[in-house]
Design a protein around this motif. Structure first.
Motif, mmCIF file in Angstrom:
data_model
loop_
_atom_site.group_PDB
_atom_site.id
_atom_site.type_symbol
_atom_site.label_atom_id
_atom_site.label_comp_id
_atom_site.label_asym_id
_atom_site.label_seq_id
_atom_site.Cartn_x
_atom_site.Cartn_y
_atom_site.Cartn_z
ATOM 1 N N THR A 43 0.843 -1.194 0.000
ATOM 2 C CA THR A 43 0.000 0.000 0.000
ATOM 3 C C THR A 43 0.877 1.242 0.000
ATOM 4 N N LEU A 44 0.645 2.128 -0.968
ATOM 5 C CA LEU A 44 1.335 3.420 -1.038
ATOM 6 C C LEU A 44 0.377 4.461 -0.465
ATOM 7 N N ASN A 45 0.752 5.083 0.650
ATOM 8 C CA ASN A 45 -0.167 5.955 1.383
ATOM 9 C C ASN A 45 -0.190 7.382 0.849
ATOM 10 N N CYS A 46 -1.411 7.944 0.808
ATOM 11 C CA CYS A 46 -1.606 9.347 0.409
ATOM 12 C C CYS A 46 -2.917 9.820 1.022
ATOM 13 N N SER A 47 -2.835 10.734 1.983
ATOM 14 C CA SER A 47 -4.027 11.249 2.659
ATOM 15 C C SER A 47 -4.073 12.761 2.547
ATOM 16 N N VAL A 48 -5.265 13.282 2.267
ATOM 17 C CA VAL A 48 -5.463 14.724 2.128
ATOM 18 C C VAL A 48 -6.084 15.247 3.417
ATOM 19 N N ASP A 49 -5.389 16.150 4.084
ATOM 20 C CA ASP A 49 -5.853 16.704 5.351
ATOM 21 C C ASP A 49 -6.501 18.063 5.092
ATOM 22 N N SER A 50 -7.792 18.042 4.798
ATOM 23 C CA SER A 50 -8.531 19.281 4.553
ATOM 24 C C SER A 50 -10.012 18.981 4.629
ATOM 25 N N HIS A 51 -10.807 20.025 4.498
ATOM 26 C CA HIS A 51 -12.254 19.855 4.550
ATOM 27 C C HIS A 51 -12.869 19.908 3.154
ATOM 28 N N ILE A 52 -12.059 19.653 2.156
ATOM 29 C CA ILE A 52 -12.553 19.662 0.779
ATOM 30 C C ILE A 52 -13.386 18.409 0.542
ATOM 31 N N THR A 53 -14.534 18.586 -0.071
ATOM 32 C CA THR A 53 -15.376 17.433 -0.393
ATOM 33 C C THR A 53 -14.804 16.710 -1.611
ATOM 34 N N PRO A 54 -15.073 15.405 -1.764
ATOM 35 C CA PRO A 54 -14.536 14.648 -2.905
ATOM 36 C C PRO A 54 -14.884 15.266 -4.252
ATOM 37 N N GLU A 55 -16.053 15.924 -4.335
ATOM 38 C CA GLU A 55 -16.471 16.515 -5.607
ATOM 39 C C GLU A 55 -15.575 17.675 -6.022
ATOM 40 N N ASP A 56 -14.869 18.266 -5.038
ATOM 41 C CA ASP A 56 -14.034 19.431 -5.333
ATOM 42 C C ASP A 56 -12.594 19.065 -5.691
ATOM 43 N N PHE A 57 -12.257 17.766 -5.656
ATOM 44 C CA PHE A 57 -10.929 17.357 -6.085
ATOM 45 C C PHE A 57 -10.879 17.343 -7.603
ATOM 46 N N GLU A 58 -10.029 18.193 -8.163
ATOM 47 C CA GLU A 58 -9.946 18.280 -9.615
ATOM 48 C C GLU A 58 -9.194 17.085 -10.197
ATOM 49 N N GLN A 59 -8.114 16.703 -9.525
ATOM 50 C CA GLN A 59 -7.311 15.581 -10.035
ATOM 51 C C GLN A 59 -6.373 15.060 -8.946
ATOM 52 N N VAL A 60 -6.237 13.745 -8.911
ATOM 53 C CA VAL A 60 -5.248 13.097 -8.053
ATOM 54 C C VAL A 60 -4.496 12.089 -8.919
ATOM 55 N N SER A 61 -3.195 12.234 -8.981
ATOM 56 C CA SER A 61 -2.410 11.330 -9.828
ATOM 57 C C SER A 61 -1.284 10.695 -9.019
ATOM 58 N N TRP A 62 -1.022 9.437 -9.329
ATOM 59 C CA TRP A 62 0.136 8.714 -8.797
ATOM 60 C C TRP A 62 1.123 8.503 -9.935
ATOM 61 N N LYS A 63 2.385 8.890 -9.724
ATOM 62 C CA LYS A 63 3.408 8.716 -10.749
ATOM 63 C C LYS A 63 4.661 8.094 -10.136
ATOM 64 N N LYS A 64 5.355 7.335 -10.950
ATOM 65 C CA LYS A 64 6.680 6.833 -10.566
ATOM 66 C C LYS A 64 7.669 7.881 -11.071
#
Length: 341
Positions: free
Chosen positions: A151-172
């Motif tokens: 598991t590669l961990n990535c947590s967003v610490d904010s009060h932004i709702t999921p609908e307001d996330f424009e993009q989340v990308s994982w890259k090597k």
């Protein structure tokens, strides 16, 4: 006709009106709603009552109450559907403003200006320390055995709702390879590089909680490296990294090593036997010398294909080690014609 956005205290002489605000700056998290207090302790006539909320640094009109209603058409575009009055409270002298979906650029000072008959007053409200977009990942290096899931961990610490996330990308990052993409409220597995397609996935049920960790299945030695989780939301961006290193040997890898040693050992043993035996038996041993190591190496590359997934190389090498014994069997009828020592 008078422009409704023109400050009235510049166009007429009015008596001072005591307008109250907060005792200090307001602090609120990004993406949340914040109430900017503004009120008077006396009853005002509703007739000709006007209230303006403006940015103090730019005089941008945030909200306007005029002629008994909110004038949305006069608002600056950035505050449409974000700045609201408590309509039922206006008659009680409460002109507080609720600002929704707080953004980083909302930091600053706001002026609440109240006009009633010949009275005028204002108060200043400051929004400061709006929480930034914070993204956290793995604090330590990740270790695993080849073939395991990690598991590669990535947590967003904010009060932004999921609908307001424009993009989340994982890259090597060390190879600039796209591992997985989340965009427009959905996962796009077809955008993944072929090396990771069908091997990586989000924890879908955790996304509403701001958890964009990914599961990487059947880890390979080529997966070792640095991975970056990059989040775009509310006009901001932040990232976190996870480092996958120290990939241990799996059971299949150990079997591959054993077979490699067995192939080498069998070849040396047969060479010794050929040297020590008579010429008649040496011919049979030479046949075994050609067959045994090749069969063992054939099995070795099949296992290597399962562990590493390099099927192109596996097929080529397996074909080579299959053809050698086949060529020997094909030449066997002609061995009796060879001169004997």
């Amino acid at each position: 006709m008078e422009d409704p956005t023109t400050p009235h205290y510049l166009t007429s002489n009015r008596d001072r009106l005591t307008v109250h605000g907060p005792s200090g700056p307001l602090v609120a998290p990004l993406g949340s709603s914040v109430v900017l207090p503004c009120y008077v302790n006396e009853l005002l006539l509703m007739e000709d009552l006007e209230v303006e909320w403006r940015r103090r640094d730019s005089e941008t009109l945030v909200h306007l109450y005029q002629d008994g209603e909110s004038r949305a058409e006069a608002q600056q575009q950035d505050y449409h559907d974000r700045a609201h009055f408590f309509t039922d409270e206006i008659q009680h002298g409460n002109f507080s403003l609720r600002l929704d979906n707080l953004r980083a650029e909302d930091e600053g000072k706001y002026t609440c200006k109240v006009y009633s008959q010949q009275n005028y007053g204002e108060t200043v409200v400051q929004i400061k320390d709006v929480e930034r977009l914070l993204v956290s990942g793995s604090d330590e290096f990740i270790t695993a055995s080849v073939g395991e899931d990690v598991t590669l961990n990535c947590s967003v610490d904010s009060h932004i709702t999921p609908e307001d996330f424009e993009q989340v990308s994982w890259k090597k990052t060390d190879e600039d390879i796209l591992v997985l993409l989340y965009q427009n409220n959905e996962t796009l597995p077809e955008s993944s590089d072929e090396r990771y397609r069908d091997r990586v996935e989000f924890f879908i049920d955790e996304i509403p909680n701001g958890n964009f960790s990914v599961r990487l299945k059947s880890v390979k030695t080529e997966d070792k490296g640095v991975y970056m989780c990059q989040v775009f939301a509310g006009g901001l961006s932040a990232n976190a990294t996870a480092v996958l290193e120290q990939l241990g040997l799996s059971v299949l890898h150990i079997m591959v090593l054993i077979l490699c040693f067995a192939a080498s050992g069998s070849a040396l043993l047969l060479c010794c036997l050929i040297y020590c035996r008579s010429s008649k038996k040496a011919l049979s041993l030479q046949v075994l010398l050609a067959i045994c190591p090749n069969i063992i190496l054939l099995l070795t590359f099949v296992l290597w294909g399962f562990t590493e997934g390099f099927w192109n190389e596996t097929i080529i090498c397996c074909a080579l080690y299959i053809l050698r014994p086949l060529m020997l069997f094909n030449a066997a009828p002609y061995l009796k014609n060879l001169p004997r020592a």
